[in-house]
Design an enzyme around this catalytic site. Structure first.
Site, mmCIF file in Angstrom:
data_model
loop_
_atom_site.group_PDB
_atom_site.id
_atom_site.type_symbol
_atom_site.label_atom_id
_atom_site.label_comp_id
_atom_site.label_asym_id
_atom_site.label_seq_id
_atom_site.Cartn_x
_atom_site.Cartn_y
_atom_site.Cartn_z
ATOM 1 N N SER A 71 13.932 20.216 -17.029
ATOM 2 C CA SER A 71 12.932 21.301 -17.035
ATOM 3 C C SER A 71 13.312 22.551 -17.726
ATOM 4 C CB SER A 71 12.482 21.512 -15.554
ATOM 5 O OG SER A 71 11.650 22.555 -15.608
ATOM 6 N N HIS A 93 0.614 -1.291 0.025
ATOM 7 C CA HIS A 93 0.048 -0.173 0.016
ATOM 8 C C HIS A 93 0.868 1.312 0.078
ATOM 9 C CE1 HIS A 93 -3.466 -2.536 0.848
ATOM 10 N NE2 HIS A 93 -2.577 -3.198 1.907
#
Length: 440
Positions: free
Chosen positions: A262, A141
């Protein structure tokens, strides 16, 4: 097909020139089969096999009139021949040529896919062996579970990829099938022996039965197998993306000199290749629905499958091939940070050892329910410390210290017995046996 996501060898199989070259290969095999059956003289067979040729521009020109690319092809080829042209495309229908040619193209393409899968498996195996004993925290999880090794993670991926090799071997049997059975599949105008001989010349098996076409469950199986393969590749890519998150930073895609992450943020180093693979997998899976819907053709055949396959088959093969080579490169060049893995293991404050403590208490006579309650109560106290952000790496023994100070535990476990539960080797003792199962 986008050039950006295509490898040259696979791309070369899926263009108009190769398509018509493969049609010609099938047609020549049929001529040779008729010759062997005594229906075409040696001289005519030799002339057709030597002289038959086509021109793409001429085919396009003829197709403007015929509105049928196979007829445009046969007409164009006939123009390159003399009187012997009367035996070109003799006794067969368009789909005999098209589907048998498609079997050849799919067989060649699937061999490239199998090669890519084998390469990926070997890379995963090598990296798994390299990191067989590299400790890290296992997560369920997305939350810390228990200690594992990065080698186990990679071995799991390798084993899954190996299963795809077995599945693709079976799929190869289904798609490597030709059919020269005539307009309705009843061999009215050509004997079964013609099909058997032509397919033998081409290195294909014959379909047990066909109508006007080879049945599309074969193609659908291929599409589903490639979709499953893509899902397994996406699974690997997604895990790499998670492990490269800044707050995790246990692995990282290779970042080359001069590479930019970026246009606005110069510091960025992003898992762009794994993200790209994730997107490609979505594209591959998108073809399963139309390919499955192609199975249900009307009666002996309709045309609804054709437009789907003109899109789906080239893109399925080309994209799958590119995905495999890109993922193989990512795994091969993946940068692994064992120190960060150990640091993250310590971040649990020792909670990763909770089950070990839980299992020791029933051995001393305490019920499992009461054992669970005591261990969980101590664990929740540590969670509160973690939630407050007051934890430091030097506090990795928080859980151990809490247990050592619990008077209830002292009745059942000695200090040494509690400390013995906090041993990473306990969790890795079977790694060698697991690797033997997977790789031997």
């Amino acid at each position: 097909m986008l050039e950006r996501y295509a490898n040259e060898e696979m791309k070369a199989l899926w263009n108009e020139q190769t398509k018509f070259e493969t049609y010609l290969e099938v047609e020549k095999a049929v001529v040779r089969a008729w010759n062997k059956l005594g229906q075409i003289q040696d001289s005519d067979c030799e002339k057709i096999c030597a002289k038959a040729a086509f021109n793409l521009e001429r085919i396009k020109e003829i197709e403007k009139t015929t509105k049928h690319d196979l007829i445009a092809f046969t007409t164009c080829v006939a123009e390159s021949l003399g009187e012997e042209s009367r035996f070109f495309h003799y006794g067969i229908t368009s789909s005999d040529c098209i589907d048998t040619a498609m079997a050849l193209l799919m067989t060649k393409s699937l061999k490239l896919i199998q090669k890519g899968v084998k390469n990926l498996y070997e890379t995963l195996k090598n990296r798994a062996l390299e990191h067989k004993d590299t400790l890290m925290v296992g997560r369920s999880h997305g939350v810390f579970g228990e200690p594992i090794t990065f080698g186990l993670v990679l071995a799991l991926f390798a084993d899954e990829i190996k299963r795809h090799l077995k599945a693709l071997d079976l799929t190869m049997e289904f798609i490597s099938v030709g059919a020269i059975s005539g307009a309705m599949g009843n061999f009215a105008h050509a004997p079964l022996e013609l099909e058997e001989l032509a397919c033998e010349f081409l290195g294909l098996k014959t379909a047990n039965i066909s109508n006007q076409v080879i049945q599309r469950d074969r193609y659908a199986r291929l599409a589903c197998d490639l979709a499953l393969l893509a899902s397994s590749c996406e699974k690997i890519a997604v895990n790499i993306r998670h492990l490269q998150r800044s707050e995790v930073y246990e692995v990282e895609e290779a970042f080359s000199t001069g590479q930019k992450g970026s246009s606005a943020m110069p510091h960025k180093r992003n898992p762009i290749l794994s993200e790209n693979i994730t997107g490609l997998c979505r594209v591959i899976r998108s073809f399963t629905t139309p390919m499955l819907e192609n199975v249900a053709l009307w009666h002996e055949r309709d045309m609804s499958h054709s437009s789907v396959e003109r899109f789906a088959l080239p893109d399925l093969f080309i994209t799958s091939d590119f995905m495999l080579s890109r993922l193989n490169s990512v795994i091969k060049n993946l940068v692994v940070y064992p120190k960060n893995m150990l640091k993250n293991l310590a971040l649990s404050g020792g909670l990763v050892f909770s089950q070990r403590v839980l299992l020791e208490l029933p051995k001393k006579g305490l019920s499992r329910e009461e054992s669970y309650s005591i261990v969980q109560e101590n664990a929740m106290k540590i969670w509160e410390v973690l939630q407050q952000g007051a934890f430091k790496n030097t506090d990795e023994n928080l859980f151990l210290n809490a247990l050592l100070n619990d008077e209830r535990l002292k009745k059942y476990l000695s200090e040494d017995e509690i400390k013995a539960c906090f041993d990473y080797n306990y969790y890795t003792k079977n790694v060698g046996a697991i690797f033997k199962r997977v790789f031997e």
